[in-house]
Motif scaffolding. Structure first.
Motif, PDB file in Angstrom:
ATOM      1  N   ARG A 189       0.832  -1.192   0.000  1.00  0.00           N
ATOM      2  CA  ARG A 189       0.000   0.000   0.000  1.00  0.00           C
ATOM      3  C   ARG A 189       0.872   1.249   0.000  1.00  0.00           C
ATOM      4  O   ARG A 189       0.532   2.250  -0.631  1.00  0.00           O
ATOM      5  CB  ARG A 189      -0.959  -0.003   1.189  1.00  0.00           C
ATOM      6  N   ARG A 200      -8.238  -4.360   0.366  1.00  0.00           N
ATOM      7  CA  ARG A 200      -7.286  -3.242   0.268  1.00  0.00           C
ATOM      8  C   ARG A 200      -6.052  -3.649  -0.533  1.00  0.00           C
ATOM      9  O   ARG A 200      -5.503  -2.862  -1.301  1.00  0.00           O
ATOM     10  CB  ARG A 200      -6.914  -2.747   1.663  1.00  0.00           C
ATOM     11  N   ARG A 215     -15.687   4.653   3.761  1.00  0.00           N
ATOM     12  CA  ARG A 215     -14.568   3.746   4.050  1.00  0.00           C
ATOM     13  C   ARG A 215     -13.986   3.983   5.429  1.00  0.00           C
ATOM     14  O   ARG A 215     -13.570   3.048   6.115  1.00  0.00           O
ATOM     15  CB  ARG A 215     -13.477   3.897   2.988  1.00  0.00           C
ATOM     16  N   ALA A 216     -13.947   5.250   5.841  1.00  0.00           N
ATOM     17  CA  ALA A 216     -13.404   5.547   7.169  1.00  0.00           C
ATOM     18  C   ALA A 216     -14.302   4.946   8.248  1.00  0.00           C
ATOM     19  O   ALA A 216     -13.810   4.403   9.243  1.00  0.00           O
ATOM     20  CB  ALA A 216     -13.256   7.060   7.360  1.00  0.00           C
ATOM     21  N   ALA A 266     -13.470   1.313   8.344  1.00  0.00           N
ATOM     22  CA  ALA A 266     -12.151   1.060   8.942  1.00  0.00           C
ATOM     23  C   ALA A 266     -12.206   1.253  10.451  1.00  0.00           C
ATOM     24  O   ALA A 266     -11.586   0.493  11.215  1.00  0.00           O
ATOM     25  CB  ALA A 266     -11.105   1.988   8.319  1.00  0.00           C
ATOM     26  N   ALA A 267     -12.975   2.252  10.894  1.00  0.00           N
ATOM     27  CA  ALA A 267     -13.100   2.492  12.335  1.00  0.00           C
ATOM     28  C   ALA A 267     -13.772   1.289  12.999  1.00  0.00           C
ATOM     29  O   ALA A 267     -13.329   0.826  14.059  1.00  0.00           O
ATOM     30  CB  ALA A 267     -13.896   3.771  12.592  1.00  0.00           C
ATOM     31  N   GLU A 271      -9.899   7.957  17.094  1.00  0.00           N
ATOM     32  CA  GLU A 271     -10.418   6.862  16.276  1.00  0.00           C
ATOM     33  C   GLU A 271     -10.676   7.331  14.834  1.00  0.00           C
ATOM     34  O   GLU A 271     -10.284   6.664  13.880  1.00  0.00           O
ATOM     35  CB  GLU A 271     -11.710   6.336  16.910  1.00  0.00           C
ATOM     36  N   ALA A 317      -8.819   6.082  11.427  1.00  0.00           N
ATOM     37  CA  ALA A 317      -9.616   5.505  10.334  1.00  0.00           C
ATOM     38  C   ALA A 317      -9.261   6.160   9.011  1.00  0.00           C
ATOM     39  O   ALA A 317      -9.076   5.484   7.992  1.00  0.00           O
ATOM     40  CB  ALA A 317     -11.106   5.653  10.635  1.00  0.00           C
ATOM     41  N   MET A 318      -9.110   7.473   9.006  1.00  0.00           N
ATOM     42  CA  MET A 318      -8.750   8.158   7.759  1.00  0.00           C
ATOM     43  C   MET A 318      -7.344   7.746   7.303  1.00  0.00           C
ATOM     44  O   MET A 318      -7.086   7.630   6.107  1.00  0.00           O
ATOM     45  CB  MET A 318      -8.841   9.682   7.917  1.00  0.00           C
ATOM     46  N   ILE A 376      -6.033   4.843   7.736  1.00  0.00           N
ATOM     47  CA  ILE A 376      -6.177   3.524   7.108  1.00  0.00           C
ATOM     48  C   ILE A 376      -6.668   3.689   5.672  1.00  0.00           C
ATOM     49  O   ILE A 376      -6.139   3.094   4.736  1.00  0.00           O
ATOM     50  CB  ILE A 376      -7.165   2.635   7.911  1.00  0.00           C
TER      51      ILE A 376
END
Lengths: 340, 340
Positions: free
Chosen positions: A46, A149, A285-286, A289-290, B313, B317-318, B320
């Protein structure tokens, strides 16, 4: 003089970026096994990929009951996206339930072979992988989101995650996918059970497959009516904050013949364009992911607890059963044990 | 001279133990609202009840798709247990989803009234309560398990928890109930979708309702075949450790007419006797309580995190999403923040 060897994570990441599918398959296996080397490769991949941060791959979740023709639909989607020149990654989540059998991967590879060019080889623009599901109620494994991902980083423009909608997997797929396609089919009698009420809410695009069967128009009407009811209620709740909400598309397909597929691809393209234009893609997406980090945190905390105070959780549970303690108190004691 | 007033938690608990249904209803409302006074009442009630620790109430989860006739079945179960002299508590979990409508409680109370004796009053041996579901994918609210424990302490011999099988609720009901009754019905065409593969595993008793319709025998055969396959696979996995496992009963009912209800009650009685005799009851409840404490612990940890490091958090997340961090690392950072 030979070039100095790269560290293995970088080597693996470079191979994947050069299009080495076996290296990609190894990475996903490593992610499934929780191998730290795989985590390193994913980081390197990534970090080194131009695609990452650009959010270049639409992650499409395809879910629906067994028998609804999901797999055939996914196969036709693969062909449609290949025709547009996109590379397609497919993650088929194969419930590890003893009830499900699950030769998904084997079948799929045979199908790919059959559809491949004159040489009979596999299409290098398509990567298909089956993943085990986690736990008895069908949750997607942690590796699923990580693999999606990885596929984005490796340059796949579409990542399709195919699941049977069961318990936890319905929650996980809504977290993981940019777009959830809910597949149903005409039944007869009580069509309302085709899509269960609460699950409607995770659908971004609705497909009534096997639409050449009797009753497909009725299923479409019922889904539309449920969507309208939901939208109206939500609007009432939100005190009618501006214009009518756009309803999710409800499409008819016959995956076997390809009927309705172009319309489905158009609907997915429209959804993708909208997600990108509105900025909703990154925030969706955030949120996913959280949620992912949160459940990993919970697991981490429990693992620590088992180390710090073995038997504490079991002891508290028995106290709850015997009426000597309530659950909130037990949770508080567990929390203190972690912080100690 | 008036007796000295009891503290209010003890007062409320005493009222409930004397059979005051309004006090019981207030307790459950308080548990739903997370009211600390209700927690105190529950503690006092369980502390003061002879029933607690004796595990006197069979908690029966009844779940199945909309249209399968669950509610009618539950109503007949209520009558059957009343005829045996047991008090029956019913917790109907009403998904808060805008798609589900959900006037369960209103309908049920009307039905109870209709069935009640000559005076038209409600049967005091039956307590019915509808509870909101939690979150968009139908999880049972925390109050559900607590309310079931309150009903046991209050002397109800059977507690029926009725839910529509959706996402998280399928997981929650398996945790909460001593016995899960999975209700299906004859469809036509693709009966395999009547019960989804992974969900089979939570069923302790299978009911094919509306069995006067065509195709009911076929559904029964299919469910039996799925159960046999599962049992065989599990046995193979366990390297055939001793005799053939007993399969779960698969029963046909016509709830409207009461056909098959005596057999269902017999099956539930047999299950209850077995759970008690084997000691499995206490260990099953302890597993459920541990899972409950664990999810409360996770919530507690996240709430603490939001206080300690607001925005952490979301920021992780952002990162990621942008490819700057992997999810395991984010979870580790969150965990350190909690322990700090």
């Amino acid at each position: 003089m030979p070039a100095k060897a790269l560290p293995s994570a970088l080597e693996a990441a470079a191979s994947i970026l050069r299009g080495d599918e076996r290296a990609l398959a190894r990475l996903i296996t490593g992610l499934e096994d929780g191998d730290p080397a795989a985590a390193g490769t994913l980081r390197a991949l990534r970090g080194g990929s131009a695609a990452v941060g650009q959010l270049t791959a639409q992650v499409v979740g395809v879910t629906g009951p067994p028998g609804s023709g999901k797999s055939t639909l996914v196969d036709k989607l693969i062909s449609a996206y290949r025709a547009k020149g996109l590379r397609v990654g497919v993650l088929a989540v194969d419930p590890s339930s003893p009830f499900s059998g699950g030769a998904i991967l084997g079948d799929r590879i045979r199908m790919q072979r059959a559809e491949a060019g004159p040489g009979g080889g596999l299409d290098p623009g398509v990567f298909i992988r089956s993943l085990a599901s986690r736990g008895r109620l069908g949750g997607l494994s942690r590796a699923t989101a990580q693999s999606a991902r990885a596929l984005e980083a490796a340059g796949y423009g579409v990542v399709i995650v195919e699941t049977v909608g069961i318990g936890q997997s319905e929650i996980d797929i809504a977290r993981l996918a940019d777009t959830v396609v809910l597949v149903s089919m005409p039944g007869s009698g009580d069509d309302i059970q085709v899509i269960k009420a609460g699950v409607m809410e995770i659908g971004d695009v609705f497909v009534v497959n096997k639409a050449d069967r009797e009753g497909s128009d009725r299923v479409v009407r019922e889904i539309r009516a449920m969507l309208e009811t939901g939208a109206t209620l939500r609007q009432d709740l939100a005190l009618r904050q501006g214009g009518a909400a756009e309803l999710q598309p409800v499409l008819k397909t016959v995956a076997e013949t390809g009927e309705g597929l172009p319309e489905l691809v158009l609907a997915l393209d429209a959804r993708w364009a909208k997600l990108n234009a509105s900025g909703e893609l990154a925030s969706r997406r955030a949120r996913g992911a959280a949620a992912e980090a949160r459940s990993l945190l919970a697991e981490r905390a429990l693992a620590e607890l088992a180390l710090l105070e073995p038997g504490l959780e079991e002891g508290l549970a028995m106290e709850i059963v015997r009426g000597e303690r309530e659950v909130a108190e037990a949770a508080e004691i567990l929390f203190s044990a972690i912080r100690k």
